[in-house]
Every structure is written in C-alpha cells, then in structure tokens.
Design an enzyme around this catalytic site. Sequence first.
Site, short mmCIF file in Angstrom:
data_model
loop_
_atom_site.label_atom_id
_atom_site.label_comp_id
_atom_site.label_asym_id
_atom_site.label_seq_id
_atom_site.Cartn_x
_atom_site.Cartn_y
_atom_site.Cartn_z
CE LYS A 116 -3.77 1.95 2.84
NZ LYS A 116 -4.69 1.67 3.97
CB SER A 133 -8.03 3.57 3.15
OG SER A 133 -7.16 2.90 4.04
CB SER A 178 -8.18 0.51 5.80
OG SER A 178 -8.84 1.74 5.76
N1 GLN Z 1 -12.96 3.81 6.79
C1 GLN Z 1 -12.22 4.10 7.97
C2 GLN Z 1 -11.78 5.54 7.98
O1 GLN Z 1 -11.97 6.21 7.01
C3 GLN Z 1 -11.08 3.16 8.10
C4 GLN Z 1 -9.81 3.63 7.55
C5 GLN Z 1 -8.65 2.73 7.86
O2 GLN Z 1 -8.82 1.66 8.44
N2 GLN Z 1 -7.48 3.21 7.53
O3 GLN Z 1 -11.25 6.01 8.95
#
Ligand code: GLN
Length: 479
Positions: free
Chosen positions: A76, A151, A175
């Site tokens: 990532k 994400s 994410s």
């Molecule tokens: N959707 C969650 C957020 O926007 C999770 C993001 C993540 O786990 N990095 O914070």
Amino acid sequence: MRTYSAISQIQNDLQKKKITVKALVEDYLRKIELNKHLNAFLEVYADEALQRAEVIDKKIADGTSGRLAGLVIALKDNICYKGHKVSASSKILAGFTSIYSSTVTERLLNEDAVIIGRCNCDEFAMGSSNENSAYGNVLNAIDNSRVPGGSSGGSTVAVQAGLCHAALGSDTGGSIRQPASFCGVIGFKPTYGRVSRYGLVAYASSLDQIGPLTKSVEDTALLTEVMSGMDEYDSTLSTKPAPVFSKFSGGKKTVRIAYIKDCLENPGLDPEIIARMEEIIADLRKDGNTVEAVDFPYLDYMVPAYYVITTAEASSNLSRFGGILYGHRSKNATDIDSTYIKSRTEGFGTEVKRRIMLGTFVLSAGYYDTYYARAQKVRRILRDKTTAIFEKYDFILLPTTPKTAFKFGANQDPISMYLEDIFTVQAPLTGMPAISLPLGKHSNGLPFGVQLMANKFEESALFEFSNELCKKYGLFAQS
Ligand code: GLN
C-alpha cells in the site's frame, strides 16, 4: 500460468522446476498492463522486480532461498520502502522518496519476497471506498461501476484481479477487512502490538496496524508470522515472542462463538447477509460448536468514538506536513505563515482537511472533555466489554460490511460513509485481531465477507479456525 491461492503451491512448482520466479513476475506484469484501467497501482517496479526474480531463482537453485521465495507482493502506498516513492495517495507527498524501509518491508525482503509495486489507496488511509485518493478511483474488478472499498483499495484489487499474489494494507478502522469483503479476498488486521508500524505513514497511531490481503488463510498466517515480533523502532510492540502461525494442527476441535444480537438485527444490514450469517451459525452448531447470541448494546457508540479518536490523532500526526521539512511547499508562499497555510491548503484533499478540522476541534480547550475525553471513556468500556465476551467465547462472529460494494458516488454524505465502518471499528478500538473471510455471495453477483474477531494475541486459534471454515465452504478451490 495457473493461478495460485497459496505460496506453498508456488514453491511446490518452483521446486519441480515447472515455473520460475522470473516467469511469475513476467506474468503479473502482463496482467498489470492488461488491467491498467483498474488503477490499482500507482507505480510498478517492473525492471527491479525482474532483476530480483533472477536473483531469487538462483537462490532456489542453490537451496539458499528464504521462506517467501516465489511470493510476488505489492505494498500500500503508505508503507515505506527505501529509495522508492511513498505518497499516502496525497498530493502533499507527491515526489517524496522514502529514506528508510518499514520493518515489514525489510522482513519480507529478508525472506526473498519480490515487491512489484505500490498500490493506490485513500489519501492518508482515510476512507471506505478509495474515492479519496489524489490519484483517482480504484475500480472493483468484478464490477467496474462499483467501489473496491477502502482505504486499501488498490492493494485489495491487485490481489482480487491476480495482479500479484498478495498485498499489504493498513487497517485503522477496517481498511483491510472492508475492501476484502467488497472484493472477495481475505483481509486480516493483527492484534495491536503484533506487527511493527515503523515506516507506516501514520493515520491514528493508537489503532493503525499493517496486515495482509491474500487468497488463503495459509498465506495470511505465513505473512503475519514473517512480519510479527519485536522491533526496537516501535515501542508499542508486544515483547512476547510471536508464535509460529503457519503450521496448522488440523485437528478438528469445537469452539465457542459469540455473535452480537444487535449486529445481526441491525436495520442497515442487507437481508441476504443476515441470511448467510444465520446459515453459517446453524452449520457451526450442527458441527458441535457452541454458538450463542450475546448482548452488546454499544453499537451506536462505536462509530462516533472511532471518528473522534482517529481524527484527534490524525490532526496531530498530520501537523508534520507543513511544507518545511518535506513534502509539497506552495510556490505562492511569501512567509512562514503562508508557507504552512498554502502548502496544506494545496496539498491535502477535502476529506483529510475535514478530519484535521474535526480532530483539532475535539482536542481544543473547552471541547476536549466533551468529545475527546468522553470518546476515550467509551473506548475503555468497549474494550472491557469485548474482553468480557472473550472470557466465555473463543471468537466473535460478525458481518464485515453492512452491504456489498456500492456504486461510485453513492455515499456523498460523510456520515453515511462513516457508517460503512460500523462492524469493523470494534477490533481496532479494542486492539483485537480480526479477519474477513469471503464466505458470502449475494444474488447481485457480488461477494461479501464474514468477520471473525479473537482476543488479543490469539491469532493462532483465529487462523486455525478460519482455515477450517474456508475448507468447509470450499473457498478458492485449487485451480
Ligand atoms: N474507513 C475508515 C476511515 O476512514 C477506516 C480507515 C482505515 O482503516 N485506515 O477512517
């Protein structure tokens, strides 16, 4: 080239000289080229990966190769790899090159993995759909009009579409698991303190964990094993030696599973996901496991507590991007104040700005006690109550996502987007490990995940049971 679901299958074929690592890399590079429209990769290290493959092929011939020889993996774009760009999919880090490697990257390389590229994601890992990247949307390979989740959307689609064998993501509130659910792959968030965060671009440091996206539990276990364990650069890591996760005992034993009544009765949950969960619960009982409903009346507090705590931490973490030390510096700046203001205004996207403002607000004098301190108390209650469930049960069974992958633009309102995380924030808020297994298929043709959470540092049992479940439901039948 056949598609492999496990590294062990690749290594088998390598030993029998049916394939070479170089041929594998060439095959992935071809597929990446054919699937450019998915926008999963921000950068592909083609030449470098091919050169490394040759070196590893030699090591295999000499019998000196590491445990991950044959693995072609993607990172990532928030995981540092020395000498390679890392941008967290933000304009503010455009052109920035890592000056050191993250611990996880070093551990993968030490075991002879080939890193094939860096993957698109939501800016600074903030999002649930990959629509917040400064470098464009990632498309779900099953239906290009739908989001892959976020994400870690690029990493997930790279695995989903077979553009590499496995990928690393980061999970702060879902994410890794949420996109895994939307794309039909396995996503795992380790216990907080299991895997080093050194070299991970920070979002919310008290929740962030790096974890794998794979097509088999066997690979999840092996990758977690390689990445786990003490690191002098991350003081939050457990000092307990990490167990060997990759050897499953295979012995069938029954387990005790709790499911949270309010989760399955949640009005936002797709009826087909409820039906599938109920079917799995019935099957597990038939197999002799104890599966019981438990009361956990805190669901409504989880997403608000998560967004107060994470935005507070993010506002602090992201204060380092001021156009001074590194990252984007505005060309229109005339003095120190305008350097900060203009660099940040130009460099950050809308969602990141929203969260910095929210986080600064909840930490500000006068509001700190009302929001931040209260969210910390909620977090403590959630942790204590979740721990209490694990005194009686081995696992908590949950949906991963309320629905299947949604269409681009379908969640315009930030609150409705934040509610997508309703089932995934419990694990990071409480520090527990959790895995999403692709055990559901909706009549709309899309996959969905089933989630299992375990007590802290209980990864061995979680992998063992997840593996049994995947075998039971015939997941990823060998091709
Ligand atoms: N959707 C969650 C957020 O926007 C999770 C993001 C993540 O786990 N990095 O914070």
